[in-house]
Design a protein around this motif. Structure first.
Motif, mmCIF file in Angstrom:
data_model
loop_
_atom_site.group_PDB
_atom_site.id
_atom_site.type_symbol
_atom_site.label_atom_id
_atom_site.label_comp_id
_atom_site.label_asym_id
_atom_site.label_seq_id
_atom_site.Cartn_x
_atom_site.Cartn_y
_atom_site.Cartn_z
ATOM 1 N N GLN A 114 0.886 -1.200 -0.031
ATOM 2 C CA GLN A 114 -0.138 0.002 -0.004
ATOM 3 C C GLN A 114 0.720 1.201 -0.079
ATOM 4 O O GLN A 114 0.466 2.181 -0.804
ATOM 5 C CB GLN A 114 -1.078 -0.233 1.126
ATOM 6 N N THR A 115 1.904 1.165 0.707
ATOM 7 C CA THR A 115 3.065 2.508 0.574
ATOM 8 C C THR A 115 3.233 2.515 -0.750
ATOM 9 O O THR A 115 3.255 3.743 -1.198
ATOM 10 C CB THR A 115 4.106 2.247 1.694
ATOM 11 N N GLU A 116 3.865 1.579 -1.556
ATOM 12 C CA GLU A 116 4.147 1.639 -2.833
ATOM 13 C C GLU A 116 2.936 2.384 -3.850
ATOM 14 O O GLU A 116 3.316 3.154 -4.515
ATOM 15 C CB GLU A 116 4.705 0.572 -3.502
ATOM 16 N N ALA A 117 1.829 1.547 -3.743
ATOM 17 C CA ALA A 117 0.779 1.946 -4.357
ATOM 18 C C ALA A 117 0.465 3.573 -4.180
ATOM 19 O O ALA A 117 0.159 4.397 -5.160
ATOM 20 C CB ALA A 117 -0.411 1.110 -3.975
ATOM 21 N N LEU A 118 0.099 3.773 -2.757
ATOM 22 C CA LEU A 118 -0.013 5.272 -2.777
ATOM 23 C C LEU A 118 0.945 6.266 -3.135
ATOM 24 O O LEU A 118 0.400 7.395 -3.612
ATOM 25 C CB LEU A 118 -0.264 5.466 -1.368
ATOM 26 N N ASP A 119 2.194 5.795 -2.882
ATOM 27 C CA ASP A 119 3.311 6.876 -3.500
ATOM 28 C C ASP A 119 2.940 7.042 -5.107
ATOM 29 O O ASP A 119 3.072 8.067 -5.519
ATOM 30 C CB ASP A 119 4.558 6.139 -3.162
ATOM 31 N N GLY A 120 2.824 6.146 -5.693
ATOM 32 C CA GLY A 120 2.319 6.379 -7.204
ATOM 33 C C GLY A 120 1.145 6.760 -7.384
ATOM 34 O O GLY A 120 1.085 7.805 -8.345
ATOM 35 N N LEU A 121 0.076 6.602 -6.465
ATOM 36 C CA LEU A 121 -1.054 7.438 -6.896
ATOM 37 C C LEU A 121 -1.245 8.750 -6.437
ATOM 38 O O LEU A 121 -1.572 9.695 -7.282
ATOM 39 C CB LEU A 121 -2.080 6.839 -5.611
ATOM 40 N N TRP A 122 -0.275 9.233 -5.565
ATOM 41 C CA TRP A 122 -0.199 10.699 -5.396
ATOM 42 C C TRP A 122 0.343 11.452 -6.402
ATOM 43 O O TRP A 122 0.425 12.849 -6.730
ATOM 44 C CB TRP A 122 0.485 10.865 -4.107
ATOM 45 N N GLU A 123 0.993 10.871 -7.552
ATOM 46 C CA GLU A 123 1.628 11.424 -8.905
ATOM 47 C C GLU A 123 0.329 11.918 -9.616
ATOM 48 O O GLU A 123 0.660 12.960 -10.414
ATOM 49 C CB GLU A 123 2.620 10.303 -9.582
ATOM 50 N N PHE A 124 -0.837 11.358 -9.422
ATOM 51 C CA PHE A 124 -1.866 11.579 -10.421
ATOM 52 C C PHE A 124 -3.099 12.059 -9.529
ATOM 53 O O PHE A 124 -4.001 12.862 -10.253
ATOM 54 C CB PHE A 124 -2.327 10.314 -11.045
ATOM 55 N N GLY A 156 -11.102 4.434 -6.684
ATOM 56 C CA GLY A 156 -11.520 5.495 -6.695
ATOM 57 C C GLY A 156 -10.646 6.562 -5.815
ATOM 58 O O GLY A 156 -9.771 6.104 -5.128
ATOM 59 N N ASP A 157 -10.978 7.760 -5.946
ATOM 60 C CA ASP A 157 -10.213 8.817 -4.876
ATOM 61 C C ASP A 157 -10.884 9.260 -3.767
ATOM 62 O O ASP A 157 -10.491 10.196 -3.043
ATOM 63 C CB ASP A 157 -9.734 10.121 -5.754
ATOM 64 N N ARG A 158 -12.060 8.538 -3.367
ATOM 65 C CA ARG A 158 -12.737 9.012 -2.250
ATOM 66 C C ARG A 158 -12.067 8.675 -0.978
ATOM 67 O O ARG A 158 -11.759 7.008 -0.980
ATOM 68 C CB ARG A 158 -14.328 8.657 -2.360
ATOM 69 N N TRP A 159 -12.045 9.323 -0.003
ATOM 70 C CA TRP A 159 -11.648 8.993 1.450
ATOM 71 C C TRP A 159 -12.582 9.548 2.355
ATOM 72 O O TRP A 159 -13.374 10.315 2.266
ATOM 73 C CB TRP A 159 -10.006 9.708 1.609
ATOM 74 N N GLU A 160 -12.486 8.636 3.453
ATOM 75 C CA GLU A 160 -13.286 9.082 4.614
ATOM 76 C C GLU A 160 -12.535 9.179 5.782
ATOM 77 O O GLU A 160 -11.589 8.115 6.124
ATOM 78 C CB GLU A 160 -14.708 8.275 5.035
ATOM 79 N N HIS A 161 -12.615 9.871 6.859
ATOM 80 C CA HIS A 161 -12.058 9.928 7.989
ATOM 81 C C HIS A 161 -12.671 9.703 9.263
ATOM 82 O O HIS A 161 -14.025 10.323 9.265
ATOM 83 C CB HIS A 161 -11.146 11.198 8.129
ATOM 84 N N PHE A 162 -12.684 8.924 10.211
ATOM 85 C CA PHE A 162 -13.295 8.570 11.397
ATOM 86 C C PHE A 162 -12.447 8.707 12.651
ATOM 87 O O PHE A 162 -11.532 8.180 12.593
ATOM 88 C CB PHE A 162 -13.849 7.239 11.306
ATOM 89 N N PRO A 163 -12.984 9.492 13.563
ATOM 90 C CA PRO A 163 -11.995 9.698 14.585
ATOM 91 C C PRO A 163 -12.376 8.693 15.805
ATOM 92 O O PRO A 163 -12.639 8.969 16.782
ATOM 93 C CB PRO A 163 -12.600 11.108 15.251
ATOM 94 N N HIS A 164 -11.935 7.686 15.229
ATOM 95 C CA HIS A 164 -12.024 6.100 16.043
ATOM 96 C C HIS A 164 -10.973 5.613 15.897
ATOM 97 O O HIS A 164 -10.313 5.399 14.992
ATOM 98 C CB HIS A 164 -13.223 5.486 15.677
ATOM 99 N N THR A 165 -10.559 4.683 17.139
ATOM 100 C CA THR A 165 -9.286 3.833 16.802
ATOM 101 C C THR A 165 -9.958 2.512 15.935
ATOM 102 O O THR A 165 -11.081 2.581 15.673
ATOM 103 C CB THR A 165 -9.116 3.125 18.592
ATOM 104 N N CYS A 166 -9.285 1.704 15.836
ATOM 105 C CA CYS A 166 -9.528 0.617 14.766
ATOM 106 C C CYS A 166 -10.686 -0.271 15.351
ATOM 107 O O CYS A 166 -11.556 -0.608 14.806
ATOM 108 C CB CYS A 166 -8.257 -0.279 14.222
#
Length: 177
Positions: A75-85, A133-143
């Motif tokens: 996921q680190t590798e995939a996200l690093d590539g994603l942030w380019e686009f 897709g590029d949608r993200w959600e943030h939840f103020p909870h622990t896992c």
């Protein structure tokens, strides 16, 4: 046992054999300490599938497809590539902020810990990213708070499947394939 984990054990009885982990090796591989509630969740349930949809990742998972360390690398590798686009979500604009996956779904959505500079692991919150897709959600909870709240219906995500949670909960501990 933390309150959300206790709530989970009331919803779904845990397996009879707890899973012990070498947390030092896992944390060394990730370069961070992991949250206490996550360690308790893994000790109690191990890498697991919830309601035939959400998979909790485990370091050294018997099912290699759900190994936390492998997922973090991928996921680190995939996200690093994603942030380019794509534009990063606002929560990730600080270059010192990072995410580590702790769960995934059968549709490919990924659930991450949001790790901000100077923040203690027990204060990490949850970010959910849609599969294609590029949608993200943030939840103020622990896992564990997130999982318990999602299973009780007290938390709703617009990204996760509308069929999650199931009316009658299902649980499967992940084993070697």
């Amino acid at each position: 046992m933390n309150a959300p984990l206790e709530q989970l054990t009331q919803l779904i009885p845990p397996p009879s054999e707890p899973r012990d982990k070498d947390w030092d090796n896992a944390e060394r591989a990730l370069g961070v300490q992991l949250p206490t509630d996550y360690k308790e969740l893994i000790h109690t349930y191990g890498g697991s599938n919830w309601d035939d949809y959400l998979y909790v990742l485990e370091p050294g998972c018997p099912n290699d497809n759900y190994d936390l360390i492998e997922w973090e690398d991928q996921q680190t590798e995939a996200l690093d590539g994603l942030w380019e686009f794509e534009k990063k979500p606002s929560e990730l604009e600080d270059e010192r902020t990072r995410v580590i996956p702790w769960a995934t779904t059968d549709n490919g959505e990924c659930l991450y810990w949001l790790i901000r500079p100077g923040q203690q692991p027990d204060d990490w919150t949850v970010m959910v990213n849609e599969a294609r897709g590029d949608r993200w959600e943030h939840f103020p909870h622990t896992c564990t708070q997130f999982l318990a709240s999602a299973l009780t219906g007290n938390l709703r995500s617009t990204i996760l499947s509308s069929r999650f949670p199931l009316p009658v909960h299902e649980f499967r501990q992940l084993h070697a394939m």
